[in-house]
Motif scaffolding. Structure first.
Motif: not given
Length: 50
Positions: A6-8, A12-16, A42-50
């Protein structure tokens, strides 16, 4: 391992993908594609932070 995926994805989301907060998008006026993209990010960010 799940968190690193999820961090990766978040990087990727932030860049593209476009940032709707920088564009000051009004969510009440957003179309369905923009809402789906916003929810996905939002879902990806939430799972990357958990």
């Amino acid at each position: 391992m799940k968190k690193s995926i999820f961090k990766a994805l978040a990087k990727f989301n932030k860049a593209v993908l476009p940032s709707f907060t920088k564009r000051q998008l009004d969510l009440a006026k957003a179309n369905k594609f923009q809402l789906a993209l916003f929810g996905y990010r939002l879902w990806v960010t939430k799972n990357a932070l958990d």
